[in-house]
Design an enzyme around this catalytic site. Structure first.
Site, mmCIF file in Angstrom:
data_model
loop_
_atom_site.group_PDB
_atom_site.id
_atom_site.type_symbol
_atom_site.label_atom_id
_atom_site.label_comp_id
_atom_site.label_asym_id
_atom_site.label_seq_id
_atom_site.Cartn_x
_atom_site.Cartn_y
_atom_site.Cartn_z
ATOM 1 N N CYS A 96 91.798 60.644 16.194
ATOM 2 C CA CYS A 96 92.468 61.912 15.914
ATOM 3 C C CYS A 96 93.637 62.119 16.884
ATOM 4 O O CYS A 96 94.651 61.434 16.784
ATOM 5 C CB CYS A 96 91.467 63.056 15.945
ATOM 6 N N HIS B 261 87.755 60.752 12.000
ATOM 7 C CA HIS B 261 86.691 60.724 13.010
ATOM 8 C C HIS B 261 85.575 59.770 12.578
ATOM 9 O O HIS B 261 84.593 60.191 11.957
ATOM 10 C CB HIS B 261 86.117 62.127 13.212
ATOM 11 N N GLU C 135 83.268 58.517 14.259
ATOM 12 C CA GLU C 135 81.997 58.760 14.955
ATOM 13 C C GLU C 135 81.004 59.534 14.110
ATOM 14 O O GLU C 135 79.783 59.425 14.306
ATOM 15 C CB GLU C 135 82.245 59.496 16.282
#
EC number: 6.3.4.2
Length: 546
Positions: free
Chosen positions: A379, A515, A517
């Site tokens: 990001c 993102h 994750e």
């Protein structure tokens, strides 16, 4: 399909690990072949956690459908296969806003709006709607028993349990059983008082999960069972362990899932926890170690980067490497210099907002590029990598993002004014739009370019990843940056927005606007993080040319 409900509450102190305990139970039930979902009910007045400070609340977890939710939903998705949605998390603020909107519309036909029944009914409706189509729904109520804020939620689940009946609803209560070194024993009184508080609002727990730094001795378990009016076998000991992924095995060994299945009359095969056994084995048997520097601004609370932390650990499992995360305050890079980055095997710059520490992040990206240190930008981490490259390689002196400098000569990153969301709807934003709920959110399709490291890592031409941002690469200045050698390796569905960049002249320099994750799990990992940690290992072994 008839859904059975387990309501999870906590007492004595906060941060006992209700989310982990609930997710561990869900993982065991899922391993028995049941379809399980989870919900988190948050008592605070914010409509969602989207605008809350990461240093107070921890990270904001983004679901596939674009909901900004509590970080516990990240735990849920890491423990079970069910994907969370906006239905799986709601706050008191959301409930009150909905009820007030209906009142203004006249839906209540002039009735006096009260906590009971209007707020409690709204809570119950949301719980039922969010759990449809599942065998078991585990509903976690945030906060601690006795908090004023959680009372409407407690009353709502009490009513739901009565309406559903004992054969379809049960209560699991987490408490603290501290060990006093001076006395040489664990103390059960806090648990007794916590249950007393719960009983005062009409809830009798069926299962007690007792947090302690050790297993609760048999005599104390008997005492807790006697004074708290539960079966002795329903007093579950949840001792401190070195990995949260050991909790499913720990509570299963005490028959927690059997208690649930017996209560609901569910005839399901024994849980197959072989995948979790593999995770634990990989965790306990690394073949090497790497140190990864996370350069951020919220490092005083590691939970602000919870999913990133976990994704790095998952990638370590897949590479059989023990990952040590060194948190580096981006402001320290500004004041102390890049010396604070020396000795790292890889550098990661995660997402964030605001200009505090931004130059430190840009210098971290420069250090990684110039010293051939593996770099992963997420990001804002992608944006600072782009800004650094524009300034120092593409000859665009003073290049910046309009988020931090509206008057920059080279606005290489700017506000997204229009995009197509995951459902094909055109979204529009301006500089004066509200902060809450106005970002590009949720899972979006991304095209990966042939011959790029991104395509190699994912092994697919298209991927879906989750977003949470309102600034993007300025396409008007893209050609100049690409001409200088930076590669755009991922584009949005309409190929108008830059989703990934990489540096072909660097051994491993990849950054993403999304993102990754949020979709990493301990059982499967994530290709981007797995590749990053693998590169860190290669760098640690001196395999990269400097």
């Amino acid at each position: 399909m008839t859904t059975n409900y387990i309501f999870v509450t906590g007492g004595v102190v906060s941060s006992l690990g209700k989310g982990i305990a609930a997710a561990s139970l869900a993982a065991i039930l899922e391993a028995r072949g049941l379809k399980v979902t989870m919900m988190k009910l948050d008592p605070y007045i914010n409509v969602d956690p989207g605008t809350m400070s990461p240093t107070q609340h921890g990270e904001v977890f983004v679901t596939e459908d674009g909901a900004e939710t509590d970080l516990d939903l990240g735990h849920y998705e890491r423990f079970i296969r069910t994907k969370m949605t906006k239905r799986n998390n709601f706050t008191a603020g959301r409930v009150y806003a909905d009820v007030l909107r209906k009142e203004r519309r006249g839906d209540y036909l002039g009735a006096t709006i009260q906590v009971i029944p209007h707020i409690t009914n709204a809570i119950k409706d949301r719980v039922i709607a969010g759990s449809e189509g599942h065998d078991v729904a585990i509903v976690e109520v945030g906060g601690t028993v006795g908090d004023i804020e959680s009372l409407p939620f407690m009353e709502a689940i009490r009513q739901l349990a009565v309406e559903l009946g004992r054969e379809r609803a049960m209560f699991m209560h987490l408490t603290l059983v501290p060990y006093l070194a001076a006395a040489g024993e664990v103390k059960t009184k806090p648990t007794q008082h916590s249950v007393k508080e719960l009983l005062s609002i009409g809830i009798q727990p069926d299962i007690l999960v007792c947090r302690s730094d050790r297993m609760i001795p048999a005599n104390e378990r008997k005492k807790i069972a006697l004074f708290c009016n539960v079966q002795e076998k329903a007093v579950i000991s949840m001792k401190d362990v070195d990995s949260i992924y050991k909790i499913p095995q720990l509570v299963k060994s005490q028959g927690l899932d059997d208690l649930v299945c017996a209560r609901f009359g569910i005839n399901a095969p024994e849980a197959d926890l072989s995948e979790w056994e593999q995770v634990i084995y990989e965790e306990a048997n690394p073949t090497g170690e790497v140190t990864i520097g996370m350069v951020g601004k919220y490092i005083e609370l590691p939970d602000a980067y919870k999913s990133v932390n976990e994704a790095l650990k998952h990638a370590g499992l897949k590479n059989r490497l023990n990952v040590t995360i060194k948190y580096v305050d981006s402001q320290d890079v500004e004041t102390k210099g890049v010396e604070v980055l020396e000795g790292l095997d890889a550098i990661l710059v995660p997402g964030g907002f605001g200009d505090r520490g931004i130059e430190g992040k840009i210098r971290a990206a420069q250090y990684a590029r110039e010293n051939k240190v593996p770099y992963l930008g997420i990001c804002l981490g992608m944006q600072v990598a782009l800004i650094e490259y524009a300034r120092n390689v593409a000859g665009m002196e003073g290049a910046h993002s309009t988020e931090f400098n509206k008057d920059t000569k080279y606005p290489v990153v700017g506000l997204i004014t229009e995009w197509v969301d995951g459902e094909g709807k055109v979204e529009e934003r301006t500089e004066t739009s509200d902060l809450g709920g106005t970002m590009r959110l949720g899972s979006q399709l991304c095209h990966l370019e042939k011959g790029t490291k991104a395509r190699e890592l994912y092994g697919n031409a298209t991927i879906h990843e989750r977003h949470r941002h309102r600034y993007e690469v300025n396409n008007n200045l893209r050609p100049q940056i690409e001409k200088a050698g930076l590669k755009v390796s991922g584009l949005s569905a309409d190929k108008k927005l830059v989703e990934m960049i990489e540096n072909p002249a660097h051994p491993w320099f990849v950054a993403a606007q999304f993102h990754p994750e949020f979709t990493s799990t301990p059982r499967d990992g994530h290709p981007l993080f797995a590749g990053f940690v693998k590169a860190a290992g290669q760098n640690a072994r001196g395999e990269f040319e400097k």
